[in-house]
Design a protein around this motif. Structure first.
Motif, short mmCIF file in Angstrom:
data_model
loop_
_atom_site.label_atom_id
_atom_site.label_comp_id
_atom_site.label_asym_id
_atom_site.label_seq_id
_atom_site.Cartn_x
_atom_site.Cartn_y
_atom_site.Cartn_z
N UNK A 174 0.83 -1.21 0.00
CA UNK A 174 0.00 0.00 0.00
C UNK A 174 0.87 1.26 0.00
N UNK A 175 1.95 1.22 0.84
CA UNK A 175 2.91 2.34 0.83
C UNK A 175 4.30 1.74 0.63
N UNK A 176 5.00 2.28 -0.35
CA UNK A 176 6.35 1.78 -0.60
C UNK A 176 7.31 2.96 -0.71
N UNK A 177 8.29 2.99 0.17
CA UNK A 177 9.31 4.04 0.11
C UNK A 177 10.63 3.38 -0.23
N UNK A 178 11.29 3.88 -1.25
CA UNK A 178 12.57 3.27 -1.67
C UNK A 178 13.67 4.33 -1.67
N UNK A 179 14.70 4.05 -0.90
CA UNK A 179 15.90 4.92 -0.84
C UNK A 179 15.55 6.39 -0.62
N UNK A 180 14.70 6.63 0.34
CA UNK A 180 14.24 8.01 0.57
C UNK A 180 15.29 8.81 1.35
N UNK A 181 15.66 9.92 0.73
CA UNK A 181 16.53 10.88 1.41
C UNK A 181 15.79 12.21 1.48
N UNK A 182 15.92 12.87 2.60
CA UNK A 182 15.35 14.22 2.69
C UNK A 182 16.38 15.12 3.36
N UNK A 183 16.81 16.12 2.62
CA UNK A 183 17.84 17.03 3.14
C UNK A 183 17.28 18.45 3.12
N UNK A 184 17.39 19.13 4.25
CA UNK A 184 17.00 20.54 4.31
C UNK A 184 18.26 21.38 4.17
N UNK A 185 18.23 22.27 3.20
CA UNK A 185 19.43 23.09 2.95
C UNK A 185 19.12 24.56 3.21
N UNK A 186 20.04 25.19 3.92
CA UNK A 186 20.01 26.65 3.99
C UNK A 186 21.32 27.12 3.38
N UNK A 187 21.59 28.43 3.42
CA UNK A 187 22.82 28.95 2.82
C UNK A 187 24.05 28.39 3.52
N UNK A 188 23.90 28.18 4.81
CA UNK A 188 25.10 27.81 5.58
C UNK A 188 25.09 26.36 6.08
N UNK A 189 23.93 25.76 6.11
CA UNK A 189 23.87 24.44 6.76
C UNK A 189 23.02 23.47 5.96
N UNK A 190 23.36 22.22 6.08
CA UNK A 190 22.62 21.16 5.40
C UNK A 190 22.23 20.13 6.46
N UNK A 191 20.94 19.86 6.58
CA UNK A 191 20.49 18.93 7.61
C UNK A 191 19.81 17.73 6.95
N UNK A 192 20.29 16.57 7.28
CA UNK A 192 19.67 15.36 6.72
C UNK A 192 18.55 14.92 7.65
N UNK A 193 17.34 14.99 7.17
CA UNK A 193 16.19 14.60 7.99
C UNK A 193 15.87 13.12 7.83
N UNK A 194 16.01 12.61 6.59
CA UNK A 194 15.79 11.18 6.33
C UNK A 194 16.95 10.65 5.51
N UNK A 195 17.41 9.49 5.91
CA UNK A 195 18.60 8.95 5.26
C UNK A 195 18.35 7.51 4.82
N UNK A 196 18.19 7.33 3.53
CA UNK A 196 18.02 6.01 2.93
C UNK A 196 16.95 5.16 3.63
N UNK A 197 15.75 5.67 3.60
CA UNK A 197 14.63 4.96 4.22
C UNK A 197 13.99 4.03 3.18
N UNK A 198 13.81 2.79 3.58
CA UNK A 198 13.12 1.81 2.72
C UNK A 198 12.02 1.16 3.55
#
Lengths: 221, 389
Positions: A1-25
């Motif tokens: 019903x729900x399939x997530x494959x290799x999900x990455x979510x990165x929030x970027x600002x000018x100075x910083x990069x935050x990984x919120x989700x890292x390779x979620x399956x």
């Protein structure tokens, strides 16, 4: 019903990069009741937002109800959300200026259902959460548990295949929390609704079919 | 959706009340101001009935000490000598009820069975041509009229006809008005008190240059004659009348000066209206931004439940437009009583125009002010909106 494959979510600002989700399956089957646990800020809500098409992953594939939604335009995504998904939030998100029945009717409003049918379906949904006699009340006239039950009625009024619940018992005491949880379990059993629930409560999580644990954006169990 | 928005407005009636009141009061202020502005604008657009451009007016010195024959000869000399000047086309004489002078002569008579009240002016046979009066029926005075032994010939304006003899052809008819008068012609209009004055019943009587009361001379000049030419005219007149106490006035300057006293309150009112509109716009802008920020959670929720960005924009715009329409309708209900009950001095048509224009201005301002915040509301990311709330 729900399939997530290799999900990455990165929030970027000018100075910083935050990984919120890292390779979620994740693969959630139809009729499954899955809970997601993890410490605050670990990415649980972001994961739920990605599943609910409220947020897009930076990379990876999202398949919901057998539909790969990445290519959908915003109008199609909105319609898909309306037809397929139901949302329940920790802070209820009821509109204070609308009565209970009007709050419950909201998803049907965007489905262009006529007023008479909207009312009938909303009463039916409220009946299923035991609030049929509160239709004319306003949110500020309800207890926390009643508010969450209204929110559940709103989530199920359109008979979605999937319910996404973000800490639905988080703002409730244990009695009310159990009441809400019982309703969710009942919906899962009777209507075979797929439910994904973010929670901090181990006891609630134990009542579900499966528990996923997230830590620092990664799936650890 | 419309019913849903009405519900939202109704359920928030206490917080919407102040906004409704602000729009209602703005409508009323706009209506009052625009009624005055429209009334004057409509007057401004009506023809004066005579030409003021390239026309001079000369107030001659008192000739009462001269006998009528000498007066007649002197004016005949003035006419002949001046018309020989290269830039002068025509000369005419009239009494002191002259354009933009503020002098009025009014008479009334009810011996004909009903009351006729009219303004009066006395002019000579050249007046229509000199001042470019438009004769719509009959004819203007000519030499024959000096010899009419039976009735005094008069020219009336169309307003006179419409008021006292509507839909009747009165040319060559006799009316009783301070004696028997024969209407020999009708002119389109003659608003000699200025462009911001109403047309009133007007009667032109024939005067002879030898009459002492025809003390104002009108000069029709070639187009483009400058003020420098005044010196030559001044010298010529001074040579003829052997006196320098006459005054030459440029009729176009007189018209402008006469209008100034009305333009000042009009400009003041337009400024007030503009300031009011800017205030309303800024106020609405602020309220909308505040509302949108306050309702971020609702926006996020609606997006989560299936609302598209256009649904959000539509909702916020319709909310404010419905609220405004409600206030404007309320304003119209009040404002329309003025023309219906004939409460004011203004003609109802001016008030209806003012109502329509006020409603349109308010609705346009509100729609324009709602567009950007509503569009911004639709751009709020649902996940962020739900998280922030």
């Amino acid at each position: 019903m729900i399939q997530l494959e290799n999900i990455h979510k990165v929030y970027r600002t000018k100075t910083i990069e935050t990984t919120a989700l890292n390779n979620i399956n994740i693969h959630i089957k139809k009729g499954e009741f899955v809970s997601i646990m993890g410490p605050s800020g670990c990415g649980k809500s972001t994961l739920l937002n990605v599943m609910g098409l409220l947020d897009e992953p930076t990379s990876g594939k999202v398949i919901v109800a057998d539909q790969e939604v990445a290519n959908y335009n915003s109008k199609a995504t909105a319609a898909f959300r309306n037809q397929t998904l139901g949302f329940i939030f920790q802070s209820f998100h009821l509109i204070p200026d609308l009565s209970v029945i009007d709050n419950v009717e909201l998803p049907l409003l965007y489905r262009k259902v006529n007023a008479k049918q909207r009312k009938a379906l909303a009463i039916q949904a409220l009946e299923s959460v035991g609030l049929k006699n509160r239709t004319g009340h306003f949110p500020n006239q309800l207890s926390g548990g009643q508010k969450q039950r209204v929110a559940i009625a709103r989530a199920i009024v359109g008979q979605p295949d999937i319910l996404l619940a973000d800490e639905p018992t988080g703002n409730l005491d244990s009695v009310m929390g159990n009441e809400v949880m019982d309703i969710l379990l009942q919906l899962n059993q009777t209507l075979n609704t797929t439910i994904v629930m973010v929670t901090h409560d181990e006891n609630m999580a134990k009542k579900t079919h499966r528990l996923l644990r997230i830590y620092d954006g990664s799936q650890v169990a | 959706m419309i019913r849903h928005i009405f519900k939202l407005i109704w359920n928030k009636k206490s917080s919407n009340f102040l906004m409704l009141l602000e729009i209602f009061l703005s409508f009323i202020v706009l209506f009052v101001s625009l009624s005055f502005v429209i009334y004057n604008y409509r007057l401004l657009n009506k023809p004066l009935g005579f030409e003021s451009q390239d026309r001079w007016m000369v107030y001659l010195n008192d000739m009462s000490e001269l006998d009528s024959l000498s007066r007649g000869q002197l004016k005949e000399t003035l006419e002949l000598e001046l018309e020989q000047m290269d830039r002068i086309q025509q000369i005419a004489f009239g009494n002191y009820a002259a354009p933009f002078s503020g002098n009025n002569s009014i008479s009334g008579d009810d011996s004909g069975g009903f009351l006729i009240r009219s303004k009066l002016a006395t002019v000579d046979i050249n007046f229509a041509e000199t001042m470019d009066l438009q004769v719509t029926s009959g004819r203007f005075f000519d030499d024959r009229d000096y010899a009419n032994p039976n009735y005094e010939p008069v020219i009336v304006n169309q307003f006179f006809m419409d008021k006292y003899f509507p839909e009747k052809n009165m040319i060559d008819s006799i009316i009783v008005f301070s004696g028997d008068k024969q209407i020999i012609g009708v002119i389109e209009g003659y608003r000699y008190n200025g462009e911001f004055t109403e047309e009133e019943p007007m009667m032109l009587q024939l005067g002879h240059p030898r009459d002492n009361n025809l003390g104002v001379m009108y000069i029709d000049l070639q187009p483009g004659t400058t003020a420098a030419y005044e010196e030559a005219v001044n010298k010529k007149i001074a040579d003829i009348v052997q006196d320098e106490s006459f005054i030459i006035l440029n009729l176009e300057d007189q018209r402008k000066q006469n209008s100034r006293s009305t333009w000042i309150p009009i400009i003041a009112l337009i400024s007030i209206c503009t300031f009011l509109c800017i205030n309303v716009a800024l106020g609405l802008f602020g309220i909308l931004w505040y509302n949108i920020n306050k309702r971020k959670g609702e926006i996020g929720l609606r997006r989560a439940l299936g609302a598209h960005t256009t649904d959000i924009t539509k909702q916020f715009i319709l909310e404010i437009i419905f609220l405004t329409a409600l206030a404007v309708i309320l304003g119209i209900v009040f404002a329309i009583q003025v023309p219906l009950l004939k409460l004011g001095p203004l003609e109802p048509i001016n008030l209806y125009y003012a109502i329509a224009l006020s409603a349109a201005i308010i609705l346009i301002i509100v729609t324009v002010c709602a567009l950007h915040p509503s569009w911004q509301a639709s751009k709020i990311h649902p996940a962020i909106a739900l998280h922030d709330d």
